[in-house]
Motif scaffolding. Structure first.
Motif, PDB file in Angstrom:
ATOM      1  N   VAL A 142       0.850  -1.179   0.000  1.00  0.00           N
ATOM      2  CA  VAL A 142       0.000   0.000   0.000  1.00  0.00           C
ATOM      3  C   VAL A 142       0.889   1.232   0.000  1.00  0.00           C
ATOM      4  O   VAL A 142       1.708   1.421   0.896  1.00  0.00           O
ATOM      5  CB  VAL A 142      -0.938   0.012   1.227  1.00  0.00           C
ATOM      6  N   GLY A 143       0.741   2.059  -1.029  1.00  0.00           N
ATOM      7  CA  GLY A 143       1.495   3.306  -1.126  1.00  0.00           C
ATOM      8  C   GLY A 143       2.452   3.303  -2.298  1.00  0.00           C
ATOM      9  O   GLY A 143       3.344   2.459  -2.374  1.00  0.00           O
ATOM     10  N   GLY A 144       2.269   4.241  -3.191  1.00  0.00           N
ATOM     11  CA  GLY A 144       3.109   4.360  -4.379  1.00  0.00           C
ATOM     12  C   GLY A 144       4.144   5.456  -4.269  1.00  0.00           C
ATOM     13  O   GLY A 144       4.525   6.062  -5.266  1.00  0.00           O
ATOM     14  N   GLY A 145       4.593   5.709  -3.050  1.00  0.00           N
ATOM     15  CA  GLY A 145       5.696   6.643  -2.848  1.00  0.00           C
ATOM     16  C   GLY A 145       7.025   5.910  -2.988  1.00  0.00           C
ATOM     17  O   GLY A 145       7.072   4.770  -3.444  1.00  0.00           O
ATOM     18  N   PRO A 146       8.121   6.549  -2.594  1.00  0.00           N
ATOM     19  CA  PRO A 146       9.440   5.939  -2.768  1.00  0.00           C
ATOM     20  C   PRO A 146       9.586   4.569  -2.097  1.00  0.00           C
ATOM     21  O   PRO A 146      10.149   3.653  -2.689  1.00  0.00           O
ATOM     22  CB  PRO A 146      10.395   6.953  -2.136  1.00  0.00           C
ATOM     23  N   THR A 147       9.068   4.423  -0.880  1.00  0.00           N
ATOM     24  CA  THR A 147       9.234   3.157  -0.167  1.00  0.00           C
ATOM     25  C   THR A 147       8.421   2.043  -0.821  1.00  0.00           C
ATOM     26  O   THR A 147       8.941   0.952  -1.069  1.00  0.00           O
ATOM     27  CB  THR A 147       8.829   3.320   1.313  1.00  0.00           C
ATOM     28  N   ARG A 172      -0.693   9.484  -9.640  1.00  0.00           N
ATOM     29  CA  ARG A 172       0.379   8.719 -10.284  1.00  0.00           C
ATOM     30  C   ARG A 172       1.384   8.287  -9.215  1.00  0.00           C
ATOM     31  O   ARG A 172       1.393   8.819  -8.110  1.00  0.00           O
ATOM     32  CB  ARG A 172       1.063   9.533 -11.376  1.00  0.00           C
ATOM     33  N   LEU A 173       2.226   7.330  -9.574  1.00  0.00           N
ATOM     34  CA  LEU A 173       3.278   6.901  -8.657  1.00  0.00           C
ATOM     35  C   LEU A 173       4.301   8.014  -8.473  1.00  0.00           C
ATOM     36  O   LEU A 173       4.488   8.850  -9.368  1.00  0.00           O
ATOM     37  CB  LEU A 173       3.993   5.658  -9.202  1.00  0.00           C
ATOM     38  N   LEU A 174       4.964   8.003  -7.356  1.00  0.00           N
ATOM     39  CA  LEU A 174       6.069   8.940  -7.105  1.00  0.00           C
ATOM     40  C   LEU A 174       5.697  10.357  -7.518  1.00  0.00           C
ATOM     41  O   LEU A 174       6.360  10.984  -8.344  1.00  0.00           O
ATOM     42  CB  LEU A 174       7.336   8.480  -7.837  1.00  0.00           C
ATOM     43  N   ASP A 183       5.916   7.973 -15.100  1.00  0.00           N
ATOM     44  CA  ASP A 183       5.368   7.076 -16.118  1.00  0.00           C
ATOM     45  C   ASP A 183       6.339   5.948 -16.441  1.00  0.00           C
ATOM     46  O   ASP A 183       5.945   4.792 -16.598  1.00  0.00           O
ATOM     47  CB  ASP A 183       5.040   7.853 -17.400  1.00  0.00           C
ATOM     48  N   LYS A 184       7.615   6.276 -16.510  1.00  0.00           N
ATOM     49  CA  LYS A 184       8.636   5.265 -16.801  1.00  0.00           C
ATOM     50  C   LYS A 184       8.701   4.229 -15.669  1.00  0.00           C
ATOM     51  O   LYS A 184       8.836   3.030 -15.924  1.00  0.00           O
ATOM     52  CB  LYS A 184       9.993   5.936 -17.007  1.00  0.00           C
ATOM     53  N   THR A 185       8.571   4.692 -14.446  1.00  0.00           N
ATOM     54  CA  THR A 185       8.547   3.787 -13.297  1.00  0.00           C
ATOM     55  C   THR A 185       7.361   2.840 -13.391  1.00  0.00           C
ATOM     56  O   THR A 185       7.494   1.628 -13.193  1.00  0.00           O
ATOM     57  CB  THR A 185       8.483   4.597 -11.985  1.00  0.00           C
ATOM     58  N   LEU A 186       6.190   3.385 -13.682  1.00  0.00           N
ATOM     59  CA  LEU A 186       4.983   2.568 -13.808  1.00  0.00           C
ATOM     60  C   LEU A 186       5.146   1.532 -14.913  1.00  0.00           C
ATOM     61  O   LEU A 186       4.805   0.356 -14.729  1.00  0.00           O
ATOM     62  CB  LEU A 186       3.758   3.451 -14.074  1.00  0.00           C
TER      63      LEU A 186
END
Length: 195
Positions: A142-147, A172-174, A183-186
Protein backbone atom coordinates in the motif's frame (compact mmCIF):
# COMPACT_ATOMS: atom_id res chain seq x y z
CA UNK A 1 31.39 29.36 19.26
CA UNK A 2 34.61 27.41 19.13
CA UNK A 3 35.02 25.04 16.19
CA UNK A 4 35.99 21.59 17.57
CA UNK A 5 37.81 20.80 14.34
CA UNK A 6 40.18 23.72 15.00
CA UNK A 7 41.08 23.00 18.62
CA UNK A 8 44.65 24.14 19.26
CA UNK A 9 45.43 21.10 21.41
CA UNK A 10 43.75 18.74 18.96
CA UNK A 11 40.80 18.59 21.34
CA UNK A 12 42.21 15.56 23.13
CA UNK A 13 41.36 16.93 26.57
CA UNK A 14 37.83 17.91 25.56
CA UNK A 15 35.14 15.48 26.65
CA UNK A 16 32.69 14.99 23.80
CA UNK A 17 29.52 12.93 24.10
CA UNK A 18 27.69 11.93 20.93
CA UNK A 19 24.15 10.58 21.37
CA UNK A 20 22.63 8.65 18.49
CA UNK A 21 24.08 6.02 16.18
CA UNK A 22 22.39 6.91 12.92
CA UNK A 23 24.16 8.39 9.92
CA UNK A 24 25.03 11.74 11.51
CA UNK A 25 25.90 10.52 15.00
CA UNK A 26 28.06 7.67 13.72
CA UNK A 27 29.90 9.91 11.27
CA UNK A 28 30.60 12.53 13.94
CA UNK A 29 31.79 9.91 16.43
CA UNK A 30 34.04 8.29 13.84
CA UNK A 31 35.43 11.69 12.81
CA UNK A 32 36.18 12.90 16.36
CA UNK A 33 37.39 9.68 17.97
CA UNK A 34 41.09 10.58 17.70
CA UNK A 35 40.64 14.29 18.40
CA UNK A 36 38.69 14.22 21.67
CA UNK A 37 37.91 12.17 24.74
CA UNK A 38 34.87 10.62 23.07
CA UNK A 39 31.88 8.79 24.50
CA UNK A 40 29.36 7.48 21.99
CA UNK A 41 25.89 6.50 23.25
CA UNK A 42 23.37 4.55 21.19
CA UNK A 43 20.55 2.18 22.23
CA UNK A 44 21.84 -0.44 19.78
CA UNK A 45 25.27 -1.94 19.17
CA UNK A 46 25.31 -1.35 15.41
CA UNK A 47 24.95 1.25 12.68
CA UNK A 48 22.41 0.46 9.97
CA UNK A 49 22.67 1.96 6.52
CA UNK A 50 19.06 3.18 6.30
CA UNK A 51 18.74 3.24 2.53
CA UNK A 52 19.69 -0.46 2.40
CA UNK A 53 16.83 -1.75 4.58
CA UNK A 54 14.36 -2.62 1.81
CA UNK A 55 17.05 -4.48 -0.12
CA UNK A 56 18.00 -6.32 3.10
CA UNK A 57 14.36 -7.37 3.58
CA UNK A 58 14.34 -9.04 0.19
CA UNK A 59 17.93 -10.33 0.37
CA UNK A 60 18.97 -10.95 4.01
CA UNK A 61 22.64 -11.53 3.07
CA UNK A 62 22.70 -7.89 2.00
CA UNK A 63 21.98 -6.97 5.64
CA UNK A 64 25.28 -8.60 6.62
CA UNK A 65 27.01 -5.73 4.81
CA UNK A 66 24.60 -2.95 5.78
CA UNK A 67 24.60 -3.55 9.56
CA UNK A 68 27.96 -2.53 11.04
CA UNK A 69 28.95 -2.99 14.68
CA UNK A 70 29.83 0.40 16.18
CA UNK A 71 33.00 -1.15 17.61
CA UNK A 72 34.16 -1.96 14.05
CA UNK A 73 34.67 1.71 13.21
CA UNK A 74 35.01 3.20 16.70
CA UNK A 75 38.57 2.24 17.63
CA UNK A 76 39.30 5.11 20.04
CA UNK A 77 36.32 5.99 22.16
CA UNK A 78 33.90 4.59 24.68
CA UNK A 79 30.72 2.98 23.44
CA UNK A 80 27.71 2.83 25.74
CA UNK A 81 24.82 0.74 24.43
CA UNK A 82 21.89 2.19 26.35
CA UNK A 83 18.99 4.63 26.16
CA UNK A 84 19.58 8.18 27.40
CA UNK A 85 17.21 9.03 30.24
CA UNK A 86 18.27 12.58 31.09
CA UNK A 87 20.60 15.35 29.97
CA UNK A 88 21.79 18.15 32.23
CA UNK A 89 24.15 21.08 31.58
CA UNK A 90 27.13 18.89 32.42
CA UNK A 91 26.24 15.23 32.09
CA UNK A 92 24.24 12.57 30.30
CA UNK A 93 22.45 9.87 32.28
CA UNK A 94 21.69 6.50 30.71
CA UNK A 95 19.12 3.82 31.49
CA UNK A 96 21.83 1.43 32.65
CA UNK A 97 23.21 3.92 35.19
CA UNK A 98 26.07 5.63 33.38
CA UNK A 99 26.68 9.28 34.26
CA UNK A 100 28.86 10.78 31.55
CA UNK A 101 30.20 14.31 31.95
CA UNK A 102 30.92 16.38 28.87
CA UNK A 103 32.36 19.64 27.60
CA UNK A 104 30.60 19.28 24.24
CA UNK A 105 27.39 17.39 23.54
CA UNK A 106 26.11 16.27 20.15
CA UNK A 107 22.50 15.08 20.05
CA UNK A 108 21.96 13.26 16.77
CA UNK A 109 19.06 11.01 17.65
CA UNK A 110 17.02 11.55 14.50
CA UNK A 111 13.64 9.85 14.59
CA UNK A 112 12.83 6.93 16.83
CA UNK A 113 12.52 3.45 15.38
CA UNK A 114 11.98 0.55 17.71
CA UNK A 115 14.91 -1.57 16.54
CA UNK A 116 16.58 -4.54 18.22
CA UNK A 117 19.54 -3.75 20.46
CA UNK A 118 21.89 -6.24 18.84
CA UNK A 119 23.01 -6.71 15.27
CA UNK A 120 22.23 -10.44 15.50
CA UNK A 121 18.62 -9.73 16.45
CA UNK A 122 18.26 -7.24 13.59
CA UNK A 123 19.63 -9.80 11.12
CA UNK A 124 17.06 -12.28 12.43
CA UNK A 125 14.30 -9.70 11.80
CA UNK A 126 15.40 -9.39 8.18
CA UNK A 127 15.48 -13.18 7.85
CA UNK A 128 11.94 -13.45 9.26
CA UNK A 129 10.63 -10.79 6.84
CA UNK A 130 12.33 -12.57 3.95
CA UNK A 131 10.73 -15.89 4.93
CA UNK A 132 7.31 -14.20 4.88
CA UNK A 133 7.99 -12.92 1.36
CA UNK A 134 9.15 -16.36 0.22
CA UNK A 135 6.08 -18.06 1.72
CA UNK A 136 3.56 -15.62 0.24
CA UNK A 137 1.75 -16.46 -2.97
CA UNK A 138 0.90 -12.79 -3.52
CA UNK A 139 2.00 -9.57 -1.87
CA UNK A 140 0.03 -6.36 -1.37
CA UNK A 141 1.95 -3.10 -0.97
CA UNK A 142 0.00 0.00 0.00
CA UNK A 143 1.49 3.31 -1.13
CA UNK A 144 3.11 4.36 -4.38
CA UNK A 145 5.70 6.64 -2.85
CA UNK A 146 9.44 5.94 -2.77
CA UNK A 147 9.23 3.16 -0.17
CA UNK A 148 6.33 1.30 -1.74
CA UNK A 149 7.76 1.54 -5.24
CA UNK A 150 11.22 0.43 -4.12
CA UNK A 151 9.88 -2.53 -2.15
CA UNK A 152 7.68 -3.60 -5.07
CA UNK A 153 10.66 -3.38 -7.43
CA UNK A 154 12.97 -5.28 -5.07
CA UNK A 155 10.43 -8.10 -4.74
CA UNK A 156 9.72 -8.14 -8.48
CA UNK A 157 13.42 -8.50 -9.29
CA UNK A 158 14.24 -11.19 -6.71
CA UNK A 159 10.93 -13.07 -6.81
CA UNK A 160 9.60 -12.71 -10.36
CA UNK A 161 7.12 -15.56 -9.76
CA UNK A 162 5.32 -13.59 -6.99
CA UNK A 163 2.16 -11.68 -7.72
CA UNK A 164 2.80 -8.16 -6.39
CA UNK A 165 -0.04 -5.65 -6.16
CA UNK A 166 0.76 -2.00 -5.50
CA UNK A 167 -2.17 0.15 -4.34
CA UNK A 168 -1.85 3.93 -4.50
CA UNK A 169 -4.53 6.60 -4.09
CA UNK A 170 -2.65 9.40 -5.85
CA UNK A 171 -2.93 10.43 -9.46
CA UNK A 172 0.38 8.72 -10.28
CA UNK A 173 3.28 6.90 -8.66
CA UNK A 174 6.07 8.94 -7.10
CA UNK A 175 4.09 12.16 -7.35
CA UNK A 176 7.04 14.29 -6.24
CA UNK A 177 9.07 13.56 -9.38
CA UNK A 178 8.65 14.58 -13.00
CA UNK A 179 5.62 12.94 -14.69
CA UNK A 180 7.85 11.34 -17.35
CA UNK A 181 9.93 9.62 -14.68
CA UNK A 182 6.78 8.55 -12.88
CA UNK A 183 5.37 7.08 -16.12
CA UNK A 184 8.64 5.27 -16.80
CA UNK A 185 8.55 3.79 -13.30
CA UNK A 186 4.98 2.57 -13.81
CA UNK A 187 5.87 0.99 -17.16
CA UNK A 188 8.89 -0.78 -15.64
CA UNK A 189 6.77 -2.12 -12.78
CA UNK A 190 4.10 -3.31 -15.21
CA UNK A 191 6.64 -5.32 -17.21
CA UNK A 192 8.00 -6.92 -14.03
CA UNK A 193 4.91 -7.34 -11.85
CA UNK A 194 1.88 -7.75 -14.10
CA UNK A 195 2.69 -10.29 -16.72
Amino acid sequence: MENPLEWGDGGRGRRVVVIGGGVVGSLIAKSLQFDADLTFIDPKDYFEIPWASLRATVEPLFAERSLIHHKDYLANGRLIVSEVTNITNKEVLTADGHQVTYDYLVVATGHYDHLPVTRIDRLEEYQTENEKIKAAHSILIVGGGPTGVELAAEIAVDFPQKKVTLVHDGSRLLEFIDPKASDKTLEWLKTRMWK
